[in-house]
Write a protein that holds these residues in place. Sequence first.
Motif, short mmCIF file in Angstrom:
data_model
loop_
_atom_site.label_atom_id
_atom_site.label_comp_id
_atom_site.label_asym_id
_atom_site.label_seq_id
_atom_site.Cartn_x
_atom_site.Cartn_y
_atom_site.Cartn_z
N ASP A 197 16.14 44.63 143.66
CA ASP A 197 15.78 43.41 144.39
C ASP A 197 17.05 42.59 144.65
O ASP A 197 17.58 41.95 143.75
N GLY A 204 19.32 39.68 145.58
CA GLY A 204 19.08 38.25 145.44
C GLY A 204 18.98 37.56 146.80
O GLY A 204 19.59 38.00 147.78
N ASP A 205 18.21 36.46 146.85
CA ASP A 205 18.04 35.76 148.13
C ASP A 205 19.35 35.14 148.60
O ASP A 205 19.55 34.94 149.80
N ASP A 206 20.27 34.84 147.67
CA ASP A 206 21.57 34.30 148.09
C ASP A 206 22.35 35.31 148.91
O ASP A 206 22.89 34.99 149.97
N LEU A 238 21.07 38.06 150.41
CA LEU A 238 20.30 38.40 151.61
C LEU A 238 20.48 37.35 152.71
O LEU A 238 20.72 37.68 153.87
N SER A 239 20.40 36.07 152.34
CA SER A 239 20.55 35.07 153.41
C SER A 239 21.99 35.01 153.92
O SER A 239 22.20 34.75 155.11
N GLN A 271 22.08 37.80 156.40
CA GLN A 271 21.32 37.42 157.60
C GLN A 271 22.11 36.46 158.49
O GLN A 271 22.14 36.61 159.71
N ILE A 297 20.07 44.67 155.56
CA ILE A 297 18.85 43.86 155.43
C ILE A 297 17.62 44.79 155.29
O ILE A 297 16.76 44.58 154.44
N LYS A 353 14.81 45.50 152.03
CA LYS A 353 13.33 45.50 152.11
C LYS A 353 12.76 46.79 151.53
O LYS A 353 11.82 46.76 150.72
N LYS A 367 13.08 47.01 147.69
CA LYS A 367 12.12 46.16 146.98
C LYS A 367 10.70 46.73 147.06
O LYS A 367 10.01 46.85 146.05
N ARG A 418 26.11 32.08 142.58
CA ARG A 418 25.34 32.37 143.79
C ARG A 418 26.28 32.44 144.99
O ARG A 418 27.17 31.60 145.14
#
Lengths: 184, 283
Positions: free
Chosen positions: B26, B28-30, B32-33, B36, B55, B59, B62, B212
């Motif tokens: 997974d 981390g959202d840090d 991934l963004s 992006q 990206i 997906k 996960k 992060r």
Amino acid sequence: MKNLQRIRTPITAKVCEGLSAGDRVLLSGSIITGRDTAHKRLSRLIAEGKTLPVRLDGETIFYAAPTPPRPGRVIGSIGPTTSYRMDEYAPTLMEAGIRGMIGKGKRSPAVRDAIVRYKAVYFGAMGGVAALMSACVKKAEVIAYGDLGPEAIMQLEIEDFPLIVIDDASGRDLYEEAVPNGYL
Amino acid sequence: MNIIREIPCDRIIDTVRDLFIRVSTDLGDDVLSAVQRAAQSEDTELGRYALEKIIENAKVAKNESLPLCQDTGLAVVFVEVGQDVHVTGGNFSEAVQEGVRRAYRDGFLRKSICDPISRANTGDNTPAVIHTEIVPGDTIRIIAMPKGGGSENMSSSVMLLPSAGLEGIKKHIVDMVRKAGPNPCPPILVGVGIGGSIEKSALLAKKALSRRVGEPNSSDTRLSELEREALTEINSLGIGPQGYGGRTTALGVHVEMMPCHIASLPVTVNIQCHVARHGEAVI
């Protein structure tokens, strides 16, 4: 986007001559894996004139060691390791028949010369997208050096495996052309 | 007097196990963004293609519980043990090792640790590298950071001349990234440790990678400026995603610093690939 070519193994000299640095390729067919220790062992056997545990003639080798598969899956995640560690051995392996190499990162001048001399090709596979690439592997089997665990030589059946030509048989190099000011 | 809190080894084992399995699959959202955002501004076609694949990979990993990368790394563990904690039911370090062992077994992660000379695999991805710090409090904070070999190989510790100053440090950081080129799987994260001793600078650089992505150093404006300027220069090199050319060579530069000897200026640059895995838990 540059040319997109669908290629099936075994890769021939003629196919290599038709590939240019920067071309995108979808590769299908049978390939083998092998990395650091497997290269060292194969090179030693070649130097000693002994029989190899795998056939290298016309073969494509992927510098990779996958994660173990979950039950019911063909393979775990799979992707390239950095190629320069195989540079010491790659010309010897090309002389012994290897035609295609799959990895990531820069190659030495000696490897690039050998690619021209033996009409071979060095493909880049994307690093760090190994979950995605796992879906392109339809069959996987350890064929030599099982004692190396994840570093064993495997035979893979792949389908539409996405690659980019880094070093072609005319001596061109994608990285050099992508970065005009060079790396040093 | 503070009351001692008991924490059983079993909880440490489970926490370490779960952390490593989670961060391996997974992203981390840090991170991934950051990828992006980079995909929006990348101007080469191959560069955008590479960022989009990163990206998409996150997906798939996960959803299918597949490791993000086949290199599931050397297990680096930062542990902050509260001084009011009493670990019960076993040996603390061995509990961390057992957690790593179970994560790599149960999570179907690749075992990548070997004898440095014979290259024989240890078979269970141990030993992990554990950095333990005793801190005030009655909790244990664990940061799990599986570290890939390809980007680690592009890292180094050096002793610069003290006269090098901030400019010299910045030049060194950018030079390291230029020489690494496509090898460490760009876009990378650059951890930098300045000062201390040679081994402390390496530790600071590694710890900086657990921050992060893109979060600036909050303790010293000289460092947050260095981070920003080094990032701008790195992203002007043209290496781009996977070295295919482009403006996204790094997602961030993280710098940590501490005082050093009057004769020395230790600097470690620790490079991390785009699969910048890190996660933490507090017991």
